[in-house]
Design a protein around this motif. Structure first.
Motif, short mmCIF file in Angstrom:
data_model
loop_
_atom_site.label_atom_id
_atom_site.label_comp_id
_atom_site.label_asym_id
_atom_site.label_seq_id
_atom_site.Cartn_x
_atom_site.Cartn_y
_atom_site.Cartn_z
N ASP A 285 0.82 -1.21 0.00
CA ASP A 285 0.00 0.00 0.00
C ASP A 285 0.86 1.26 0.00
O ASP A 285 0.79 2.09 0.90
CB ASP A 285 -0.92 -0.02 1.22
CG ASP A 285 -2.14 0.85 1.05
OD1 ASP A 285 -2.43 1.26 -0.08
OD2 ASP A 285 -2.82 1.11 2.06
N ARG A 286 1.70 1.39 -1.04
CA ARG A 286 2.63 2.51 -1.17
C ARG A 286 2.94 2.73 -2.64
O ARG A 286 2.78 1.82 -3.46
CB ARG A 286 3.91 2.23 -0.38
CG ARG A 286 4.59 0.96 -0.85
CD ARG A 286 5.57 0.41 0.15
NE ARG A 286 5.92 -0.95 -0.26
CZ ARG A 286 7.14 -1.42 -0.31
NH1 ARG A 286 8.16 -0.67 0.03
NH2 ARG A 286 7.35 -2.65 -0.68
N THR B 185 -1.74 4.41 9.16
CA THR B 185 -2.88 4.60 8.28
C THR B 185 -3.83 5.63 8.88
O THR B 185 -4.14 5.58 10.08
CB THR B 185 -3.65 3.27 8.10
OG1 THR B 185 -2.74 2.25 7.70
CG2 THR B 185 -4.74 3.40 7.05
N SER C 281 -9.12 7.56 6.83
CA SER C 281 -9.58 7.56 5.43
C SER C 281 -9.10 6.33 4.67
O SER C 281 -9.56 6.06 3.57
CB SER C 281 -9.07 8.82 4.71
OG SER C 281 -7.64 8.78 4.65
N ASP D 167 -5.92 6.09 3.81
CA ASP D 167 -4.67 6.49 3.16
C ASP D 167 -3.48 6.16 4.06
O ASP D 167 -3.48 6.49 5.25
CB ASP D 167 -4.67 7.98 2.85
CG ASP D 167 -5.61 8.35 1.72
OD1 ASP D 167 -5.97 7.46 0.92
OD2 ASP D 167 -5.99 9.54 1.63
N ILE E 93 1.70 11.43 3.12
CA ILE E 93 0.44 10.70 3.05
C ILE E 93 0.22 10.34 1.58
O ILE E 93 0.32 11.19 0.70
CB ILE E 93 -0.73 11.57 3.56
CG1 ILE E 93 -0.49 11.94 5.02
CG2 ILE E 93 -2.06 10.83 3.38
CD1 ILE E 93 -1.42 13.03 5.53
N TYR E 94 -0.04 9.06 1.34
CA TYR E 94 -0.31 8.60 -0.03
C TYR E 94 -1.81 8.69 -0.27
O TYR E 94 -2.59 7.96 0.33
CB TYR E 94 0.20 7.18 -0.24
CG TYR E 94 -0.01 6.66 -1.64
CD1 TYR E 94 0.54 7.31 -2.73
CD2 TYR E 94 -0.77 5.52 -1.86
CE1 TYR E 94 0.35 6.83 -4.02
CE2 TYR E 94 -0.96 5.02 -3.15
CZ TYR E 94 -0.40 5.69 -4.22
OH TYR E 94 -0.59 5.22 -5.49
N ASN E 95 -2.21 9.59 -1.14
CA ASN E 95 -3.62 9.82 -1.44
C ASN E 95 -4.08 8.80 -2.47
O ASN E 95 -3.76 8.90 -3.65
CB ASN E 95 -3.80 11.25 -1.96
CG ASN E 95 -5.23 11.63 -2.16
OD1 ASN E 95 -6.05 10.81 -2.57
ND2 ASN E 95 -5.55 12.88 -1.87
N HIS E 96 -4.83 7.80 -2.00
CA HIS E 96 -5.31 6.74 -2.89
C HIS E 96 -6.23 7.27 -3.99
O HIS E 96 -6.19 6.80 -5.12
CB HIS E 96 -6.08 5.67 -2.10
CG HIS E 96 -5.22 4.66 -1.47
ND1 HIS E 96 -4.51 3.73 -2.17
CD2 HIS E 96 -4.93 4.44 -0.16
CE1 HIS E 96 -3.84 2.97 -1.34
NE2 HIS E 96 -4.06 3.39 -0.11
N GLU E 97 -7.07 8.25 -3.63
CA GLU E 97 -8.07 8.76 -4.56
C GLU E 97 -7.43 9.30 -5.83
O GLU E 97 -7.93 9.08 -6.93
CB GLU E 97 -8.90 9.85 -3.88
CG GLU E 97 -10.12 10.27 -4.68
CD GLU E 97 -11.01 11.20 -3.88
OE1 GLU E 97 -11.41 12.22 -4.45
OE2 GLU E 97 -11.29 10.89 -2.70
N ILE F 126 1.23 11.34 -3.97
CA ILE F 126 1.49 12.12 -2.76
C ILE F 126 1.34 13.59 -3.13
O ILE F 126 2.02 14.08 -4.04
CB ILE F 126 2.90 11.83 -2.22
CG1 ILE F 126 2.99 10.36 -1.78
CG2 ILE F 126 3.24 12.77 -1.08
CD1 ILE F 126 4.40 9.90 -1.47
N GLU G 36 0.59 17.34 1.61
CA GLU G 36 0.50 16.19 2.49
C GLU G 36 1.87 15.55 2.70
O GLU G 36 2.00 14.35 2.92
CB GLU G 36 -0.52 15.18 1.96
CG GLU G 36 -1.94 15.74 1.97
CD GLU G 36 -2.98 14.76 1.50
OE1 GLU G 36 -2.69 13.92 0.62
OE2 GLU G 36 -4.11 14.85 2.01
#
Length: 144
Positions: free
Chosen positions: A79-80, A90, A93, A95, A108-112, A116, A120
């Motif tokens: 998850d990166r 985590t 949200s 993320d 913070i890794y913004n999945h949406e 990055i 963030e």
């Protein structure tokens, strides 16, 4: 703001409900880094000597992983964005919060959006923690 982990912990406690866990040891941190051939950021290591993981801003906020207490940091967590990052926690949200290999920077890794965002990314772990109330959406009006 002092960069000492105890002062950061006191600030966080004054802002909301926290669930810190037992600290780990320098020897276990060194063993973790040696076993995984990875260096954790120095401020994260100092924090782990105060609380090896924990939950911040309960009931929803941020969950930090530890090296001794569950949930554990998994250097191979998929998850990166790529292998140069380690997932250290985590947000509520979903993320992941990341540290970069050979860097103090926390992101913070913004999945949406699948990246990055500049706003963030934090210079270091204590800067991230002292900004956490804003990150999880607790404004100054909510903090007394």
């Amino acid at each position: 703001m002092s960069s000492e982990p105890e002062a950061v912990a006191d600030l966080l406690r004054s802002q909301g409900q926290m669930s810190f866990v037992e600290p780990t040891t320098d020897a276990l941190i060194e063993a973790f880094e040696s076993e995984h051939d990875r260096q954790l950021p120095s401020q994260l290591k100092r924090w782990l000597l105060v609380s090896d993981g924990g939950d911040f801003f309960l009931p929803a906020g941020f969950q930090l992983r530890g090296i001794e207490h569950l949930p554990l940091i998994d250097v191979d967590d998929p998850d990166r964005p790529d292998d140069s990052y380690i997932v250290i926690g985590t947000l509520s949200s979903g993320d992941p919060v990341l540290c970069e290999e050979s860097s103090e920077r926390i992101s913070i890794y913004n999945h949406e959006v699948g990246r990055i965002e500049d706003d963030e990314t934090f210079a270091d772990f204590f800067t991230f923690l002292t900004s956490l109330a804003e990150v999880v959406g607790i404004g100054d009006d909510d903090v007394e």
